[in-house]
Design an enzyme around this catalytic site. Structure first.
Site, PDB file in Angstrom:
ATOM      1  N   ARG A  36       0.942  -1.291  -0.250  1.00  0.00           N
ATOM      2  CA  ARG A  36       0.136   0.609  -0.340  1.00  0.00           C
ATOM      3  C   ARG A  36       0.940   1.057   0.061  1.00  0.00           C
ATOM      4  NH1 ARG A  36      -5.040  -2.107   0.253  1.00  0.00           N
ATOM      5  NH2 ARG A  36      -5.532  -3.758   1.152  1.00  0.00           N
ATOM      6  N   ASP A  37       0.667   2.290  -1.094  1.00  0.00           N
ATOM      7  CA  ASP A  37       1.150   3.467  -1.000  1.00  0.00           C
ATOM      8  C   ASP A  37       1.014   4.192   0.390  1.00  0.00           C
ATOM      9  OD1 ASP A  37       1.359   6.724  -1.356  1.00  0.00           O
ATOM     10  OD2 ASP A  37       2.168   5.579  -3.311  1.00  0.00           O
ATOM     11  N   ILE A  38       1.910   5.133   0.602  1.00  0.00           N
ATOM     12  CA  ILE A  38       2.100   5.824   1.737  1.00  0.00           C
ATOM     13  C   ILE A  38       0.446   6.937   1.991  1.00  0.00           C
ATOM     14  CG2 ILE A  38       3.975   4.513   3.887  1.00  0.00           C
ATOM     15  CD1 ILE A  38       5.300   7.338   3.578  1.00  0.00           C
ATOM     16  N   VAL A 103      10.562   8.875  -6.245  1.00  0.00           N
ATOM     17  CA  VAL A 103      11.199   7.394  -6.241  1.00  0.00           C
ATOM     18  C   VAL A 103      11.367   6.372  -7.672  1.00  0.00           C
ATOM     19  CG1 VAL A 103      11.779   5.295  -4.970  1.00  0.00           C
ATOM     20  CG2 VAL A 103       9.958   7.403  -3.571  1.00  0.00           C
ATOM     21  N   HIS A 107       7.641   1.501 -10.547  1.00  0.00           N
ATOM     22  CA  HIS A 107       6.929   1.180  -9.818  1.00  0.00           C
ATOM     23  C   HIS A 107       5.624   1.480 -10.394  1.00  0.00           C
ATOM     24  CE1 HIS A 107       7.990   4.751  -8.491  1.00  0.00           C
ATOM     25  NE2 HIS A 107       6.244   5.150  -7.687  1.00  0.00           N
ATOM     26  N   HIS A 109       1.548   1.547 -10.110  1.00  0.00           N
ATOM     27  CA  HIS A 109       0.201   2.526  -9.116  1.00  0.00           C
ATOM     28  C   HIS A 109      -1.209   2.116  -9.383  1.00  0.00           C
ATOM     29  CE1 HIS A 109       2.107   5.923  -7.471  1.00  0.00           C
ATOM     30  NE2 HIS A 109       3.125   5.965  -8.750  1.00  0.00           N
TER      31      HIS A 109
END
Length: 128
Positions: A36-38, A103, A107, A109
């Site tokens: 999970r994305d913070i 980042v 990656h 999303h």
């Protein structure tokens, strides 16, 4: 210079993959980790990260097109697992600072759980 795919010691995602930093991992494969994305931008916001370090989607594609395909396939499975596949979801790879990449480890999303609206022009949502 780091060899393509090699772990980068100061990379946030490399450290999460190595278990050095906590994350809410929701799925793993031999080649990817999903967590999970913070700073979620939607009710469902999961990042699918290749275990190998590649700076962005272009570098990942150049080094290992099948790993890019595996990352996208993992994103589809995450959308199904998270229950957003039927209502719709967005998969997004930011490449470079102008695209919003913060980042520099490739990656994907996976976002869903509400109408997502336009792709460009709006600011990021804040947590809270």
């Amino acid at each position: 210079m780091t060899a393509a795919g090699a772990r980068v010691p100061d990379c946030l995602f490399c450290r999460i993959i190595a278990g050095e930093l906590p994350a809410e991992v929701v799925a793993e494969t031999e080649r990817t980790v999903a967590f999970r994305d913070i700073g979620p931008q939607a009710p469902t916001h999961v990042l699918v990260v290749p275990r190998e370090h590649h700076a962005d989607a272009a570098a990942l594609y150049a080094a290992d097109p099948m790993l890019l395909a595996d990352t996208i396939a993992a994103g589809v499975r995450i959308a199904e697992q998270e229950g957003v596949a039927e209502t719709g979801y967005r998969m997004l790879l930011n490449t470079g600072a102008h695209a919003g990449q913060t980042v520099f480890h490739a990656h994907l999303h996976v976002l869903g759980g509400e109408p997502l609206g336009a792709l460009a022009g709006g600011g990021l949502k804040t947590i809270g």
